[in-house]
Design a protein around this motif. Structure first.
Motif, PDB file in Angstrom:
ATOM      1  N   THR A 153       0.937  -1.099   0.056  1.00  0.00           N
ATOM      2  CA  THR A 153      -0.004   0.041   0.014  1.00  0.00           C
ATOM      3  C   THR A 153       0.815   1.310  -0.071  1.00  0.00           C
ATOM      4  O   THR A 153       1.950   1.095   0.156  1.00  0.00           O
ATOM      5  CB  THR A 153      -0.841   0.026   1.330  1.00  0.00           C
ATOM      6  OG1 THR A 153       0.059   0.079   2.467  1.00  0.00           O
ATOM      7  CG2 THR A 153      -1.689  -1.114   1.217  1.00  0.00           C
ATOM      8  N   GLY A 154       0.323   2.427  -0.124  1.00  0.00           N
ATOM      9  CA  GLY A 154       1.180   3.694  -0.013  1.00  0.00           C
ATOM     10  C   GLY A 154       2.051   3.920   1.119  1.00  0.00           C
ATOM     11  O   GLY A 154       3.129   4.331   1.060  1.00  0.00           O
ATOM     12  N   ASP A 176       6.032   4.058   1.188  1.00  0.00           N
ATOM     13  CA  ASP A 176       6.607   5.133   1.755  1.00  0.00           C
ATOM     14  C   ASP A 176       7.893   4.661   2.793  1.00  0.00           C
ATOM     15  O   ASP A 176       9.013   5.007   2.827  1.00  0.00           O
ATOM     16  CB  ASP A 176       5.829   6.243   2.617  1.00  0.00           C
ATOM     17  CG  ASP A 176       4.954   6.900   1.537  1.00  0.00           C
ATOM     18  OD1 ASP A 176       5.193   6.992   0.533  1.00  0.00           O
ATOM     19  OD2 ASP A 176       4.029   7.586   2.118  1.00  0.00           O
ATOM     20  N   ALA A 229       2.415  -1.573  -7.476  1.00  0.00           N
ATOM     21  CA  ALA A 229       3.366  -0.843  -6.585  1.00  0.00           C
ATOM     22  C   ALA A 229       4.726  -0.658  -7.502  1.00  0.00           C
ATOM     23  O   ALA A 229       5.648  -0.138  -6.978  1.00  0.00           O
ATOM     24  CB  ALA A 229       3.624  -1.316  -5.176  1.00  0.00           C
TER      25      ALA A 229
END
Length: 400
Positions: free
Chosen positions: A23-24, A28, A157
């Motif tokens: 996921t984001g 990160d 991703a």
């Protein structure tokens, strides 16, 4: 490093972390790892299973000493489970450089992907794939709650899912893997020690209980006419607590899905996931067997069908005794310190890899005893003690 990681994936209401794989927030964290590697001049790479590596020395030289952990989290998890090990690994490497340690072996820091299994339902996906404990075919069949497959999530991703698979050549280059982790319990708090050594990981697994009844109107269906799967499910939750309590084990129904999930509807399906762990295989078998026996009896009493599926299982993991004893020797050298040796009910990447390479673990004190929660905690002094202990261990294992 801790301040930079702290806000990533943190939910403003729960104050817990939502860093599910691919996921984001996870991306990160991965970007943060790459930056830490590059700012230190380390050789950075991502392996075929999406695990990140930062190397000091020649990655192909062999007999490498590797440390690290993971950066993903359970839903609304704490800040320390996983990230403390990765941050401490970079900090320990900094400490060795400050000491001017002359290393004879390459060192590496690793971030294993999808350790928690929060998104696709299977823990330690990155290390399982690397060790050959998860086949490429089974990995490709993993899906999240929205029906997104692991390959699709990786592709979205920016990673190549076609490369997934066992990585024996990489493992052959590793002489030892040492994972530092916040303790998930209060053993160190009770003994007053900031750091401990792991002895073994209890056998543990996840089982899915599907109670199948009949959907009906909550307001018009007589109680005696109902085939309500929620009732045997609730009784099974209580049975799990009783069975675990009698055996000195743990058993938890922590996830549930209900269909059709309406306030005014008798459910047609209640699906609950059991997590159970015990000190040895025989005890675990007794506990899970007792829970299933009770579940079937309650289901029959309510006219409800039941399917039980074991979704994952990890047998007892005894960490390499020679490496464990070497850690104790290094940390007790020239002192009278005796570092406590602890068992744990939590699974880790070190446990998955233990069948292929020598592995060991260090624990840092958690005074709350809470984990997988925002209440998870480790004091700064204890974190520093963990970094110095890890640095001593890496130095002892890799120096000339």
């Amino acid at each position: 490093m801790w301040r930079e990681l702290h806000p990533i994936g943190r939910h403003p209401d729960s104050h817990g972390y939502r860093r599910s794989a691919w996921t984001g927030a996870d991306l990160d964290c991965r970007a943060w790892f790459e930056e830490q590697a590059r700012t230190r001049g380390l050789a950075y790479e991502v392996d075929r299973n999406g695990n990140q590596w930062a190397w000091l020395g020649d990655p192909t030289a062999g007999d490498a000493v590797v440390t690290g952990s993971h950066l993903d989290s359970v839903p609304d998890g704490g800040a320390f489970d996983g990230p403390l090990g990765v941050v401490s690994s970079f900090a320990a490497l900094d400490e060795l450089r400050a000491r001017g340690t002359d290393l004879a072996k390459p060192l590496a820091v690793v971030n294993f992907g999808d350790e928690e299994g929060a998104r696709f339902g299977l823990a330690c996906v990155g290390s399982r794939l690397t060790a050959g404990a998860l086949s490429t075919e089974d990995a490709h069949r993993l899906t999240d709650a929205d029906g997104t497959s692991l390959p699709r999530a990786m592709e979205a991703a920016g990673y190549d899912p076609d490369a997934l698979g066992a990585d024996p050549e990489r493992l052959a280059r590793i002489g030892a893997f040492v994972e530092l982790h916040v303790e998930q319990g209060r053993a160190l708090d009770l003994t007053g020690d900031p750091v401990g050594i792991a002895s073994a990981i209890w056998p543990h697994g996840r089982w899915r209980f599907d109670f199948r009844g009949e959907a009906n109107h909550a307001g018009t269906t007589r109680l005696t006419d109902r085939r309500d799967p929620m009732l045997p499910y609730a009784e099974t939750v209580l049975a799990a607590r009783r069975e675990a309590g009698h055996a000195g084990a743990v058993a938890t129904f922590g996830k549930i899905a209900v269909e059709p999930n309406g306030v005014n509807a008798v459910p047609s399906l209640v699906r609950g996931w059991l997590d159970s762990r015990a000190r040895d295989q025989a005890v675990l078998d007794t506990v899970v067997g007792g829970i299933e026996k009770a579940a079937r009896a309650h289901a029959d009493a309510h006219g409800v069908g039941l399917d039980v599926v074991r979704e994952s299982f990890t047998p007892v993991v005894e960490f390499d005794h020679g490496l464990r004893d070497e850690l104790a020797r290094i940390l007790g050298k020239d002192t009278d310190i005796s570092v406590p040796v602890l068992g744990t009910g939590a699974g880790h990447d070190a446990g998955i890899l233990s069948g292929r390479i020598p592995t060991a673990m260090l624990f840092v004190r958690n005074p709350t005893g809470v984990s997988h929660s925002p209440a998870e905690f480790a004091a700064e002094d204890d974190c520093v003690a963990g970094v110095l202990a890890l640095a001593d261990v890496l130095e002892g294992l890799a120096r000339r």
